[in-house]
Design a protein around this motif. Structure first.
Motif, mmCIF file in Angstrom:
data_model
loop_
_atom_site.group_PDB
_atom_site.id
_atom_site.type_symbol
_atom_site.label_atom_id
_atom_site.label_comp_id
_atom_site.label_asym_id
_atom_site.label_seq_id
_atom_site.Cartn_x
_atom_site.Cartn_y
_atom_site.Cartn_z
ATOM 1 N N ILE A 104 28.575 36.539 -136.523
ATOM 2 C CA ILE A 104 27.794 37.102 -135.100
ATOM 3 C C ILE A 104 27.096 37.009 -134.164
ATOM 4 C CG2 ILE A 104 26.447 39.634 -134.616
ATOM 5 C CD1 ILE A 104 27.133 41.112 -137.225
ATOM 6 N N LEU A 105 27.421 36.574 -132.845
ATOM 7 C CA LEU A 105 26.355 36.354 -131.547
ATOM 8 C C LEU A 105 26.681 37.455 -130.795
ATOM 9 C CD1 LEU A 105 29.405 33.166 -131.339
ATOM 10 C CD2 LEU A 105 27.322 32.996 -133.113
ATOM 11 N N GLY A 106 25.637 36.753 -129.912
ATOM 12 C CA GLY A 106 25.045 38.117 -129.075
ATOM 13 C C GLY A 106 25.557 37.470 -127.615
ATOM 14 N N ARG A 107 25.763 38.577 -126.949
ATOM 15 C CA ARG A 107 25.967 38.824 -125.686
ATOM 16 C C ARG A 107 24.165 38.620 -123.863
ATOM 17 N NH1 ARG A 107 31.332 37.652 -124.681
ATOM 18 N NH2 ARG A 107 32.810 38.869 -126.324
ATOM 19 N N ASN A 108 24.928 38.076 -123.500
ATOM 20 C CA ASN A 108 23.263 38.366 -122.562
ATOM 21 C C ASN A 108 22.795 39.313 -121.434
ATOM 22 O OD1 ASN A 108 21.304 36.018 -123.261
ATOM 23 N ND2 ASN A 108 23.335 34.803 -122.538
ATOM 24 N N PRO A 109 21.810 40.046 -121.477
ATOM 25 C CA PRO A 109 22.193 40.928 -120.858
ATOM 26 C C PRO A 109 22.357 40.828 -119.196
ATOM 27 C CG PRO A 109 19.875 40.713 -121.014
ATOM 28 C CD PRO A 109 20.622 39.671 -121.588
ATOM 29 N N ASP A 110 22.183 41.727 -118.145
ATOM 30 C CA ASP A 110 21.848 41.659 -116.624
ATOM 31 C C ASP A 110 19.802 41.327 -116.775
ATOM 32 O OD1 ASP A 110 25.005 41.524 -115.828
ATOM 33 O OD2 ASP A 110 24.807 44.103 -116.204
ATOM 34 N N GLU A 111 20.571 40.488 -115.841
ATOM 35 C CA GLU A 111 19.284 40.388 -115.892
ATOM 36 C C GLU A 111 18.751 41.566 -114.682
ATOM 37 O OE1 GLU A 111 16.778 38.296 -111.310
ATOM 38 O OE2 GLU A 111 18.377 37.545 -112.416
ATOM 39 N N SER A 112 18.836 42.193 -114.096
ATOM 40 C CA SER A 112 18.624 44.115 -113.842
ATOM 41 C C SER A 112 17.927 44.625 -114.889
ATOM 42 C CB SER A 112 19.473 44.397 -112.669
ATOM 43 O OG SER A 112 21.120 45.284 -113.628
ATOM 44 N N HIS A 171 10.869 33.462 -116.332
ATOM 45 C CA HIS A 171 10.129 31.583 -115.581
ATOM 46 C C HIS A 171 10.348 30.622 -117.095
ATOM 47 C CE1 HIS A 171 8.065 27.944 -116.772
ATOM 48 N NE2 HIS A 171 7.428 27.886 -117.832
ATOM 49 N N GLU A 172 10.343 31.346 -118.365
ATOM 50 C CA GLU A 172 11.062 30.429 -119.351
ATOM 51 C C GLU A 172 12.802 30.360 -119.919
ATOM 52 O OE1 GLU A 172 8.949 29.522 -121.782
ATOM 53 O OE2 GLU A 172 7.168 29.750 -121.018
ATOM 54 N N THR A 173 13.170 31.230 -119.653
ATOM 55 C CA THR A 173 14.726 31.606 -119.825
ATOM 56 C C THR A 173 15.603 31.541 -118.777
ATOM 57 O OG1 THR A 173 14.583 33.198 -120.678
ATOM 58 C CG2 THR A 173 14.383 31.595 -122.373
ATOM 59 N N ARG A 174 15.067 32.171 -118.225
ATOM 60 C CA ARG A 174 16.182 32.744 -116.385
ATOM 61 C C ARG A 174 16.432 34.523 -117.056
ATOM 62 N NH1 ARG A 174 14.036 31.102 -112.089
ATOM 63 N NH2 ARG A 174 13.652 28.244 -112.281
ATOM 64 N N GLN A 220 17.490 35.076 -120.445
ATOM 65 C CA GLN A 220 18.576 34.904 -121.204
ATOM 66 C C GLN A 220 17.874 34.921 -122.549
ATOM 67 O OE1 GLN A 220 20.475 31.745 -119.954
ATOM 68 N NE2 GLN A 220 21.619 32.193 -118.515
ATOM 69 N N GLN A 221 18.501 35.815 -123.469
ATOM 70 C CA GLN A 221 18.099 35.221 -124.894
ATOM 71 C C GLN A 221 19.213 34.042 -125.660
ATOM 72 O OE1 GLN A 221 16.284 37.354 -126.499
ATOM 73 N NE2 GLN A 221 16.623 37.155 -127.803
ATOM 74 N N PHE A 222 19.880 34.319 -125.142
ATOM 75 C CA PHE A 222 21.456 33.488 -125.714
ATOM 76 C C PHE A 222 21.368 32.351 -124.841
ATOM 77 C CE2 PHE A 222 21.645 37.750 -127.489
ATOM 78 C CZ PHE A 222 21.441 37.434 -128.388
ATOM 79 N N ASP A 223 21.776 31.106 -126.147
ATOM 80 C CA ASP A 223 22.972 30.341 -124.826
ATOM 81 C C ASP A 223 24.102 30.418 -124.629
ATOM 82 O OD1 ASP A 223 24.376 27.903 -124.076
ATOM 83 O OD2 ASP A 223 23.087 26.591 -124.968
ATOM 84 N N GLY A 276 13.837 33.651 -128.220
ATOM 85 C CA GLY A 276 14.368 34.471 -127.816
ATOM 86 C C GLY A 276 14.137 34.510 -125.898
ATOM 87 N N ILE A 277 14.150 35.165 -125.228
ATOM 88 C CA ILE A 277 14.193 35.390 -124.124
ATOM 89 C C ILE A 277 12.793 35.580 -123.988
ATOM 90 C CG2 ILE A 277 13.871 38.109 -123.402
ATOM 91 C CD1 ILE A 277 16.012 38.204 -121.402
ATOM 92 N N MET A 278 11.512 35.984 -124.365
ATOM 93 C CA MET A 278 10.552 35.147 -123.542
ATOM 94 C C MET A 278 10.053 34.175 -125.000
ATOM 95 S SD MET A 278 10.193 38.009 -122.040
ATOM 96 C CE MET A 278 8.398 37.890 -121.099
#
Length: 314
Positions: A148-156, A180-183, A185-188, A204-206
């Motif tokens: 099980i992997l993950g997909r990034n949410p939209d920036e909005s 600043h930390e990840t643009r 993004q939660q996942f590579d 993670g994203i933060m």
């Protein structure tokens, strides 16, 4: 979200090796023999779904992938599957961080009929599904492995959630940190694994570090933001207590910059989120001085790494 394709021809899957990624030749032979000579050989438990090596995704919302497990008994006639009790387990192991391994277990004992739909938390990693059943006094077992992997949410979506969780006090701060930390993004994007700093395990994203992201927050971007918001609240409370002796009679913080209270406290809170403090405290003069460790040999001010990286003026 990607589910196993129901149109895929069923493969007999049983007696897997520990990595459970490919069907051993012996298991294929056992299943074939049992099917060819029912009631003459030891029955075999076959897992038809999910397929070995399947890759499923936590979606952008975030929601765990939905899928149904299907098993049957081969080698006994009439088919005992509809009336047999199956004991299911789903184990998820996440080793993306160096120092901490997360493990989740979901169990469903005694389900009759060979079907099970797990309801896992929003967590990913290497998944092993094991099922056992007893047929005519013989216990049979099947095992299958997937990811099980993950997909990034939209920036909005991230911006809106940060604002909702942080409110007027920390909504903007959370957005600045996520950018600043990840643009955001939660996942590579290449591996779909959680973003984890290779040297510090910030995750993670933060990029939570101290304390680190919880097991859920490694995969659930919304939980990651919630934990960051809680951390900012705690850091602010500590800053208020530590800087209280440096208020004047009117309640204003005495600093070498003569900034308003909200800016003094905001910068201290954000710097504590990243580590360290923004203000050095001159106990004799009862004044706050921007940390002298950030001045060069000539006494010139060097902007705080984290504060300036967030794009805040100094």
């Amino acid at each position: 979200m990607t589910d196993p394709d129901p149109r895929t021809p069923a493969l007999p899957v049983a007696v897997f090796a520990d990595d459970a990624q490919a069907l051993p030749t012996t298991a294929l032979g056992q299943a074939a023999a049992a099917a060819a000579t029912p009631n003459a050989v030891t029955p075999v438990l076959v897992i038809d779904q999910p397929q070995p090596g399947a890759v499923l995704f936590i979606d952008e919302t975030p929601t765990a992938p939905a899928f149904t497990c299907s098993a049957r008994i081969v080698g006994v006639m009439p088919d005992p599957t509809p009336n047999t009790a199956f004991n299911w387990t789903m184990t998820t192991v996440d080793t993306t961080a160096r120092r901490v391994t997360c493990k989740a277990l979901e169990e469903a004992p005694g389900l009759v009929g060979g079907q099970w739909t797990p309801s896992p938390d929003v967590r990913g990693g290497d998944v092993t599904i094991t099922v056992t059943a007893t047929v005519a006094g013989t216990t049979v077992t099947g095992k299958v492995g997937l990811k099980i992997l993950g997909r990034n949410p939209d920036e909005s979506a991230v911006r809106a959630f940060c604002q909702a969780v942080g409110g007027t006090q920390d909504g903007t701060n959370l957005i600045l940190i996520a950018r600043h930390e990840t643009r955001f993004q939660q996942f590579d994007p290449a591996t779909h694994l959680p973003k984890v700093n290779p040297t510090s395990d910030a995750g993670g994203i933060m990029q939570l570090l101290n304390p680190p992201a919880s097991c859920e927050a490694r995969w659930n971007w919304q939980q990651n933001v919630r934990e960051a918001a809680d951390l900012l609240t705690k850091k602010r409370a500590g800053a208020i207590g530590d800087l209280a002796p440096f208020r004047d009679a009117a309640g204003h913080f005495r600093s070498d910059r003569q900034w308003p209270n909200d800016q003094v406290l905001r910068y201290e809170t954000l710097q504590r989120y990243a580590g360290g403090t923004y203000w050095d405290r001159d106990q004799d003069k009862k004044i706050l001085i921007r940390n002298p460790g950030r001045r060069d040999a000539k006494g010139n001010w060097i902007p705080s790494g984290f504060i300036s990286e967030l794009g805040l003026p100094e």
